[in-house]
Design an enzyme around this catalytic site. Structure first.
Site, PDB file in Angstrom:
ATOM      1  N   ASP A 126       4.594  25.688 -32.554  1.00  0.00           N
ATOM      2  CA  ASP A 126       5.620  25.902 -33.572  1.00  0.00           C
ATOM      3  C   ASP A 126       5.020  25.538 -34.928  1.00  0.00           C
ATOM      4  OD1 ASP A 126       8.211  26.313 -34.690  1.00  0.00           O
ATOM      5  OD2 ASP A 126       8.483  24.138 -34.680  1.00  0.00           O
ATOM      6  N   ASP A 135       9.216  21.141 -31.850  1.00  0.00           N
ATOM      7  CA  ASP A 135       9.958  19.934 -32.181  1.00  0.00           C
ATOM      8  C   ASP A 135      11.450  20.155 -32.404  1.00  0.00           C
ATOM      9  OD1 ASP A 135       9.618  21.344 -34.668  1.00  0.00           O
ATOM     10  OD2 ASP A 135      10.191  19.476 -35.673  1.00  0.00           O
ATOM     11  N   CYS A 192       3.383   1.561   2.848  1.00  0.00           N
ATOM     12  CA  CYS A 192       4.631   0.811   2.678  1.00  0.00           C
ATOM     13  C   CYS A 192       5.617   1.597   1.824  1.00  0.00           C
ATOM     14  CB  CYS A 192       4.351  -0.546   2.029  1.00  0.00           C
ATOM     15  SG  CYS A 192       3.332  -1.650   3.009  1.00  0.00           S
ATOM     16  N   ASP A 222      13.395  25.258 -30.187  1.00  0.00           N
ATOM     17  CA  ASP A 222      12.209  25.323 -29.323  1.00  0.00           C
ATOM     18  C   ASP A 222      12.508  24.872 -27.897  1.00  0.00           C
ATOM     19  OD1 ASP A 222      10.463  26.076 -31.461  1.00  0.00           O
ATOM     20  OD2 ASP A 222      10.484  23.993 -32.145  1.00  0.00           O
ATOM     21  N   CYS A 272       0.853  -1.191   0.000  1.00  0.00           N
ATOM     22  CA  CYS A 272       0.000   0.000   0.000  1.00  0.00           C
ATOM     23  C   CYS A 272       0.887   1.239   0.000  1.00  0.00           C
ATOM     24  CB  CYS A 272      -0.915   0.014   1.217  1.00  0.00           C
ATOM     25  SG  CYS A 272      -0.029   0.205   2.771  1.00  0.00           S
TER      26      CYS A 272
END
Length: 778
Positions: free
Chosen positions: A503, A675, A100, A679, A97
Site C-alpha cells: 500500500d 495499514d 506431555c 486494506d 516435553c
C-alpha cells in the site's frame, strides 16, 4: 504465601503438617495452616479425589500458588466469549516435553463440548475453550489432576513459582543421581580390574553397589515414576513410562544378580542412566527458558508498583495489577509505564522495549501512551485505559504465545509421528526380548538389557521438540526486532512469499500528510474537520490536525474506501462527493448538501527506509508492486521514488482483494502490506500479510505480522528469519528421523548398552533444541 511455615519433604507429612499443602503447622493450628488450605481440602474430598494428596508434591509453595488461596474453584476464572463459549487459561506444572503437551491436549479434546485445548511447552500455558457452563472448568482441571499435572489460573508470578519448583525438583534429583553414580562407579571399577578377585569379595562389592544404587534409583527417578504412574492411571501411557521401565528393570535385574551372586550387575548403568536423563532434561529446560525469554521479558514490563492519585489529592503505591481503567497514575521521571493510558500533559517516552525504536517519541496531551515505555521527560499524570490483564502488553504476550504454540504444517507432521511412539516402541522392545531369549537362546539378563536399550534409545522428545523449539525461538527473535507474529502458520507462509504488494499511504509513506492551505473558507474547514475526527484515515487525521479547535461531530458514518457521511454532508474521495476522479490521490472533498464542494489537497512524505526495504525485498527474490487507492499522480510519484516498476492507482477495497485473488490464481504467493481499513480484505486474502506501526486495528487484526517499529526495515529481516526457521525445522525433523533409523536397529542388535542408550537419547533432544536456537540469527 500467607500463613506458610517451614516446608515438609514429600512423603513426610505428619500430624504436625497441613493436610493439604504439607507446611508445618504453627502452635494452635489444627490440620490446616490457613483457611484456603481447609477449603481446598474439603473440595478435593468432596470430589472424591483423595488420591490427589498421594501424587502431589507437598513442598510449601508448590502445591498451590497464591491465586489458589481461596480454594480450588476455577469457574470464576473462566472468561465468557462473545459467542457464548468459555475460555480458561491455566499454568500447568509437569509439562516436560512435546509428548506431555500432546497428552494434555488430546485428553481435554476428548471431553464432550470441549472445542479446543492448546498447551504451550515454552510458557507452561494451557488455553481451553468449551461450550457450556463456567463451572465445567473444575471438571477439566480434575481430569488434568488425574493425569498427574498441577494447574492454577495463569499469571506471570504463578508461572515463575511453578518453574522454580519444577527446576528445584529436577536439580535435586540430578544431584542425587550424579553423586550415587560416581560412588557406584568406584565400586564397579574395582570389580572390573580385580582380575584376582575372589567370588566372596566380588559378591560383597555387588552388595555395596546395591546399597548405594537402589535408594538412588528409587529417589532420583521420582520425576519419571510419578509421571508414568499418573499416565497409567489415566490409561494414556507416556514417554516417561518407557524410561521408568528401563531404569527399574535394570536395577531389579542387578538386584537379582546380587542376591544370587551372579557375575554381573548394572547398578552403575542404572544410576548413570538416571543422571544423564535428568541432565538432559535440566539442560533442555534451560535452553527452552532462553527461547521463551521474550514472553517473560514482556510480561515483566507490567509488573511493579504504580502511584495512584486519589480523589482527595493523596496518593498511594499499589501493585500494577490492582490498577483499573479510569484510575489516575503519576508517572515519575525515568519511571516505566506499567499500564496503557492517556496523557494529561505532553510526554517524552522511550518505547524501545516494545517497538525497538531507538529514538524517544513525543506524545501530545490526550494521546494514547503504550505500556512498557519509559518516561524520558518530566513527571506527568495519565488516566489508565485498561487493566494490566487487558492491556497491550498482555495482548502482545498472548499473541506471541499463540504463535509459539500454534500448529503449522511441520508441527502437525511431528505430532502425528510422536503420538505413535508409545505403542510402537513398547512393541519393538517386547519383540526384542522375545527374539533374544526365545529364538537366539540368550540368557534372560542379556535379552532384558537389549529390550531396555530399545526403550531408552527411542525417545520422541527430539521429534516432538523439532519444530516447536524453532517456532518459539523465531517468534521471540522477531519480537526483539520489532515484528509481532500473530498467526499460526505465518512463518511458514512468509518463508515462501514471492511477491510483495505494498500500500502507499501509511506504508511506503509516513501516513502523516499535511494540509496545503489554498484559501478555503475557515467555516467549511471547521465543519469538515469536525467530521474528519471520526476517521483514522491519514487524510482525515491531517485535516483534523489542521483545525484542532473543531469539536468532534456526532452521528458520523464511515464507508470504507470512500469517505464519511453525516446527514447530507459528505467528506471523502472526489467520486464519493459527486466529482470526477482526481489524478492526485492526496485529495479530500467536502460537500455539505447543495453547497459548493470544497477541495482539500495534502502532501505526504516517503519513509526514509522505504526504497532500501524495496531493494532488500528484491534481493530476497520478491518482486514489488504498489497497490493504492490514491490517484495516478501521487501513486506514480511514490512508485518512482521507491523503485517499484509496477503500480496500480484508484484501487478500492474490492479491487485490492480482487488483485490479490488474481495473483494467487496465477500461482503467485503475495505478501500484502497495508495499514488501512480499506486494506483489511486484501490482507486477509493474501498468502501472508503484514501491517506497519500505526495501522488501524482492523488492519492489524487481519495481518499475520505487525511491525512494531516505524518503517519497513524489519520486513526483509523477518523474511530471512522465517526462511532460516523453516530450513532449521526441516533439519531438526531430519535429524530426529535419522537418529531413530540408526539407533533402534543398533539397540535391537544388542550393540548398545543402557548407559550409551541414555546418553544418546538425552543428547538428541539437546542437539535439536540447540540447533533451534540458531533460528534467532538472520
Amino acid at each position: 504465601m500467607i500463613g506458610r511455615a517451614e516446608p515438609v519433604a514429600p512423603g513426610a507429612v505428619s500430624a504436625a503438617a497441613c493436610a493439604h499443602c504439607g507446611a508445618r503447622l504453627a502452635p494452635g493450628q489444627d490440620r490446616f495452616c490457613c483457611t484456603g488450605c481447609e477449603g481446598a481440602h474439603a473440595l478435593v474430598a468432596g470430589l472424591g479425589l483423595a488420591s490427589f494428596y498421594g501424587r502431589q508434591a507437598t513442598e510449601a509453595g508448590t502445591l498451590r500458588p497464591e491465586a489458589m488461596a481461596a480454594g480450588l474453584d476455577l469457574a470464576p476464572f473462566a472468561e465468557t466469549m462473545k459467542d457464548g463459549t468459555q475460555r480458561l487459561e491455566l499454568v500447568v506444572s509437569g509439562l516436560t516435553c512435546g509428548a506431555c503437551v500432546w497428552l494434555v491436549e488430546q485428553a481435554l479434546a476428548a471431553e464432550p463440548n470441549v472445542l479446543s485445548a492448546r498447551a504451550s511447552l515454552s510458557a507452561r500455558r494451557l488455553t481451553v475453550t468449551w461450550r457450556g457452563a463456567a463451572a465445567r472448568a473444575n471438571d477439566l482441571v480434575a481430569l488434568l489432576a488425574r493425569l498427574g499435572f498441577r494447574v492454577a489460573p495463569w499469571s506471570p508470578a504463578c508461572l515463575r513459582a511453578t518453574e522454580d519448583a519444577e527446576g528445584r525438583e529436577l536439580t535435586r534429583a540430578l544431584g542425587i543421581a550424579a553423586f550415587g553414580s560416581m560412588n557406584i562407579m568406584l565400586v564397579s571399577v574395582a570389580v572390573w580390574v580385580g582380575t584376582d578377585m575372589g567370588p566372596a569379595l566380588r559378591h560383597g562389592l555387588h552388595w555395596l553397589a546395591a546399597l548405594i544404587g537402589m535408594p538412588v534409583v528409587l529417589i532420583a527417578g521420582l520425576p519419571f515414576y510419578k509421571s508414568a504412574w499418573a499416565a497409567i492411571r489415566a490409561g494414556r501411557p507416556s514417554m516417561d513410562l518407557a524410561i521408568s521401565l528401563g531404569v527399574l528393570a535394570t536395577a531389579l535385574m542387578s538386584l537379582s544378580e546380587t542376591i544370587y551372586n551372579g557375575p554381573y550387575t548394572w547398578f552403575d548403568g542404572a544410576t548413570m542412566l538416571l543422571a544423564l536423563l535428568l541432565a538432559g532434561r535440566v539442560f533442555d529446560r534451560a535452553a527452552r527458558r532462553r527461547a521463551r525469554q521474550s514472553v517473560a521479558e514482556l510480561l515483566a514490563l507490567q509488573e511493579g508498583i504504580v502511584t495512584r492519585l486519589l480523589a482527595d489529592g493523596r496518593s498511594e503505591a499499589i501493585p500494577a495489577e490492582r490498577a483499573a481503567a479510569g484510575d489516575r497514575i503519576l508517572v515519575a521521571a525515568g519511571e516505566r509505564l506499567r499500564l496503557d493510558g492517556v496523557a494529561a500533559a505532553p510526554a517524552l517516552l522511550d518505547a524501545a522495549a516494545t517497538t525497538g525504536e531507538s529514538v524517544p517519541r513525543s506524545f501530545e496531551a490526550g494521546a494514547a501512551l503504550p505500556a512498557g515505555a519509559v518516561n524520558m521527560g518530566a513527571a506527568f499524570t495519565m488516566t489508565v485505559t485498561a487493566a494490566a490483564k487487558d492491556g497491550s502488553l498482555a495482548a502482545m504476550a498472548r499473541l506471541l504465545e499463540r504463535a509459539e504454540q500454534a500448529k503449522g504444517r511441520f508441527v502437525a507432521v511431528a505430532d502425528r509421528a510422536a503420538r505413535y511412539y508409545v505403542p510402537v516402541v513398547h512393541a519393538v522392545a517386547a519383540v526384542t526380548f522375545a527374539v533374544w531369549w526365545g529364538v537366539l537362546d540368550a540368557p534372560w539378563q542379556v535379552a532384558l538389557v537389549n529390550a531396555v536399550c530399545v526403550l531408552l534409545i527411542t525417545c520422541p522428545c527430539a521429534l516432538a521438540l523439532a519444530v516447536p523449539a524453532v517456532q518459539v525461538v523465531s517468534v521471540g527473535a522477531l519480537f526483539r526486532r520489532g515484528v509481532l507474529v500473530t498467526s499460526a502458520t505465518a512463518l511458514e507462509r512468509l518463508a515462501t512469499a514471492d511477491l510483495a504488494v505494498l500500500d502507499k499511504t501509511g506504508t511506503l509513506t509516513e501516513g502523516r500528510p499535511v494540509l496545503i492551505p489554498e484559501g478555503q473558507d475557515p467555516e467549511a474547514v471547521a465543519r469538515a474537520a469536525a467530521m474528519a475526527r471520526a476517521s483514522r484515515h491519514p487524510l482525515a487525521q491531517a485535516l483534523a490536525r489542521a483545525c484542532p479547535e473543531a469539536p468532534a461531530a456526532d452521528g458520523v458514518r464511515e464507508i470504507p474506501g470512500q469517505g464519511l457521511e453525516r446527514g447530507d454532508a459528505r467528506l471523502g474521495s472526489p467520486i464519493f462527493c459527486g466529482l470526477g476522479p482526481s489524478a492526485d490521490g492526496m485529495t479530500l472533498v467536502f460537500r455539505d448538501g447543495a453547497a459548493e464542494p470544497v477541495v482539500f489537497r495534502f502532501a505526504d512524505r516517503m519513509r526514509d527506509d522505504a526504497p532500501a526495504a524495496v531493494t532488500a525485498l528484491r534481493e530476497l527474490g520478491l518482486d514489488a508492486e504498489l497497490l493504492s487507492g490514491d490517484g495516478e499522480g501521487a501513486v506514480s510519484a511514490v512508485a518512482w521514488q521507491a523503485g517499484i516498476p509496477d503500480w496500480r492507482a484508484g484501487a478500492d477495497p474490492v479491487t485490492k482483494q480482487a488483485r490479490i485473488a488474481a495473483l494467487k490464481e496465477a500461482g503467485r504467493r503475495p505478501l500484502m502490506v497495508g495499514d488501512g481499513i480499506n486494506d483489511a480484505a486484501a490482507l486477509a486474502a493474501a498468502h501472508v500479510s503484514a501491517s506497519p506501526a500505526g495501522a488501524t486495528d482492523l488492519a492489524q487484526t487481519a495481518s499475520d505480522l505487525v511491525l512494531q517499529r516505524e518503517g519497513l526495515g524489519a520486513l526483509p529481516a523477518a523474511i530471512r528469519i522465517a526462511r532460516r526457521a523453516q530450513a532449521i525445522a526441516r533439519e531438526n525433523i531430519g535429524l530426529s528421523l535419522v537418529y531413530n533409523v540408526f539407533a533402534v536397529p543398533l539397540a535391537v542388535a544388542g550393540l548398545v548398552t543402557p548407559l550409551v542408550a541414555a546418553a544418546v537419547m538425552a543428547s538428541s533432544s539437546i542437539v535439536v533444541v540447540l540447533n533451534a536456537l540458531r533460528a534467532a540469527k538472520e
